[in-house]
Write an enzyme that holds these catalytic residues in place. Structure first.
Site, mmCIF file in Angstrom:
data_model
loop_
_atom_site.group_PDB
_atom_site.id
_atom_site.type_symbol
_atom_site.label_atom_id
_atom_site.label_comp_id
_atom_site.label_asym_id
_atom_site.label_seq_id
_atom_site.Cartn_x
_atom_site.Cartn_y
_atom_site.Cartn_z
ATOM 1 C CG ASP A 1 -0.348 -0.071 2.525
ATOM 2 O OD1 ASP A 1 0.891 -0.185 2.602
ATOM 3 O OD2 ASP A 1 -1.084 -0.007 3.533
ATOM 4 C CB SER A 2 4.569 1.723 -0.020
ATOM 5 O OG SER A 2 4.807 0.588 -0.833
ATOM 6 C CG ASP B 1 0.303 -4.059 2.089
ATOM 7 O OD1 ASP B 1 0.295 -4.870 3.034
ATOM 8 O OD2 ASP B 1 1.191 -3.194 1.937
ATOM 9 C CE LYS C 1 3.149 -5.970 3.627
ATOM 10 N NZ LYS C 1 2.657 -4.871 4.493
ATOM 11 C CD GLU D 1 0.588 -1.632 8.019
ATOM 12 O OE1 GLU D 1 0.280 -0.898 8.985
ATOM 13 O OE2 GLU D 1 1.060 -1.194 6.958
ATOM 14 C CD GLU E 1 7.992 -0.521 7.539
ATOM 15 O OE1 GLU E 1 7.031 -1.209 7.138
ATOM 16 O OE2 GLU E 1 8.225 0.645 7.150
HETATM 17 O O1 KIV Z 1 3.564 -1.143 1.637
HETATM 18 C C1 KIV Z 1 4.707 -1.593 1.564
HETATM 19 O O2 KIV Z 1 5.443 -1.373 0.587
HETATM 20 C C2 KIV Z 1 5.189 -2.413 2.667
HETATM 21 C C3 KIV Z 1 6.640 -2.764 2.697
HETATM 22 C C4 KIV Z 1 7.475 -1.581 2.864
HETATM 23 C C5 KIV Z 1 6.941 -3.820 3.685
HETATM 24 O O3 KIV Z 1 4.429 -2.775 3.501
#
Ligand code: KIV
Length: 286
Positions: free
Chosen positions: A63-64, A102, A132, A134, A201
Site C-alpha cells: 500500500d506504499s 497489501d 499481507k 499489518e 519493519e
Molecule cells: O507497503 C509496503 O510497501 C510495505 C513494505 C514496505 C513492507 O508494507
C-alpha cells in the site's frame, strides 16, 4: 467479475514476453525459514513486475503505492480498488515470484468476516496467492480465521505505517523495553495464528533477531536485521528514484538521474527540431 487478464504476446511491449513458469508457492516460502534468504521487492505496475520478477522470490504490491505512485501523504487513503488494479497488473507481469497484496487501511480491522470479504475479493480480482496485513496480537484471531479458510497471510509488525497516528510518526520501534516486548509478543502471536511469513519493519536489530529466532515462519526485514530470513525494500527507493528515503534504504541505482538526463535530452532535441529524424518518420511508398 475478475479483472484478471493474461499478457497478450502479440501486443506486449516487452521483448521477449516472459514465458509462463511455475510460481513459488506459499509452502515453498515457508520452507525457507533459516535457509537461503528470501528476496522481496515491491511492484505496482506490469513493467516493473516483469523486470523484478526474475530476481525475486516474492513481489509485494504494497500500500506504499499510495505515496510512491499517487503522491498521497500516507498509506491511509489507499483503497481496495487501487490494490486490485495494481495487484492484477503485477500478477500479469510476473511468472516466477509469489505475489502478495497489501490489505489497505480500513478494509480488514473491524472483524475476521470483513477481512475475509476483502481478502477473497483481492485474490479473485488479481489472481494473487496471498495477502499481507499489518498488526500484532490484536489481529491474530483474524489471521487464523483467514488461514483456516484458505487465505495465506503475511503478517507485518513493528513500525506499521497504517498505525502512524497511534505511533506518532515513522519511528523505530523497540528502543523502549515495553515496546520491544510488544514487538516480540506481536510477532509470536501472528506466527502462532498461522501466517506463512512476517514482515518486521523499523525495529532495533536485537529485537528483530530475537523475534526471528522466536518464530517458526520466515521473517522479512525492512529496517530490521540481515539475520531476518529475507529482506524487502520499496523498489523505487532501491532504484534511486527518490532523493529522500529512510536510513534503512540502500540505493542500488540512480533512476532519478537517468530520467532527468533522458527527459532533458528529449526536450532539447524537440526544441532544436533534432527529433524526429528520418528514422522516426514515415514516408509515402514509391
Ligand atoms: O507497503 C509496503 O510497501 C510495505 C513494505 C514496505 C513492507 O508494507
Amino acid at each position: 467479475m475478475s479483472t484478471t487478464f493474461t499478457i497478450d504476446t502479440a501486443t506486449s511491449r516487452a521483448t521477449p514476453t516472459p514465458a509462463p513458469m511455475k510460481r513459488l508457492t506459499v509452502p515453498a516460502v515457508r520452507a525457507r525459514k533459516g535457509g537461503e534468504p528470501l528476496v522481496m521487492l515491491t511492484a505496482y505496475t506490469v513493467r516493473m513486475a516483469q523486470l523484478m520478477d526474475p530476481h525475486c522470490d516474492m513481489l509485494l504490491v504494497g500500500d506504499s503505492l499510495g505515496q510512491v505512485i499517487y503522491g498521497l501523504p500516507s498509506t491511509l487513503p489507499v483503497s481496495v480498488e487501487m490494490m486490485c488494479a495494481h495487484g492484477a497488473a503485477v500478477v500479469r507481469g510476473s511468472y516466477h515470484s509469489l505475489v502478495v497484496i497489501d490489505m489497505p487501511f480500513g478494509s480488514y480491522e473491524a472483524s475476521p468476516e470483513q477481512a475475509f470479504a476483502t481478502a477473497s475479493r483481492i485474490m479473485k480480482e488479481t489472481g494473487a496467492a496471498a495477502v499481507k496485513m499489518e498488526g500484532g496480537e490484536a489481529m491474530a484471531q483474524t489471521v487464523s480465521f483467514l488461514v483456516a479458510r484458505g487465505i495465506p497471510v503475511m503478517g507485518h509488525v513493528g513500525l506499521t505505517p497504517q498505525a502512524v497516528n497511534i505511533l506518532g510518526g515513522h519511528r523505530v520501534q523497540g528502543r523502549d523495553p515495553a515496546v520491544a516486548a510488544k514487538v516480540l509478543a506481536d510477532t509470536v502471536a501472528i506466527d502462532r495464528a498461522g501466517a506463512f511469513a512476517i514482515v518486521i519493519e523499523g525495529v532495533v536489530e536485537p529485537i528483530a533477531i530475537e523475534a526471528t529466532r522466536a518464530v517458526s515462519c520466515p521473517t522479512i526485514g525492512i529496517g530490521a536485521s540481515a539475520e531476518c530470513d529475507g529482506q524487502v525494500l520499496v523498489a523505487e527507493d532501491m532504484l534511486g528514484l527518490f532523493e529522500r528515503t529512510a536510513r534503512f534504504v540502500k540505493r542500488y541505482g540512480a533512476m532519478a538521474d537517468l530520467v532527468n538526463e533522458a527527459a532533458g535530452a528529449y526536450a532539447a532535441d524537440v526544441r532544436s527540431r533534432a527529433f524526429p529524424t528520418p528514422d522516426q518518420t514515415y514516408q509515402p511508398k514509391d
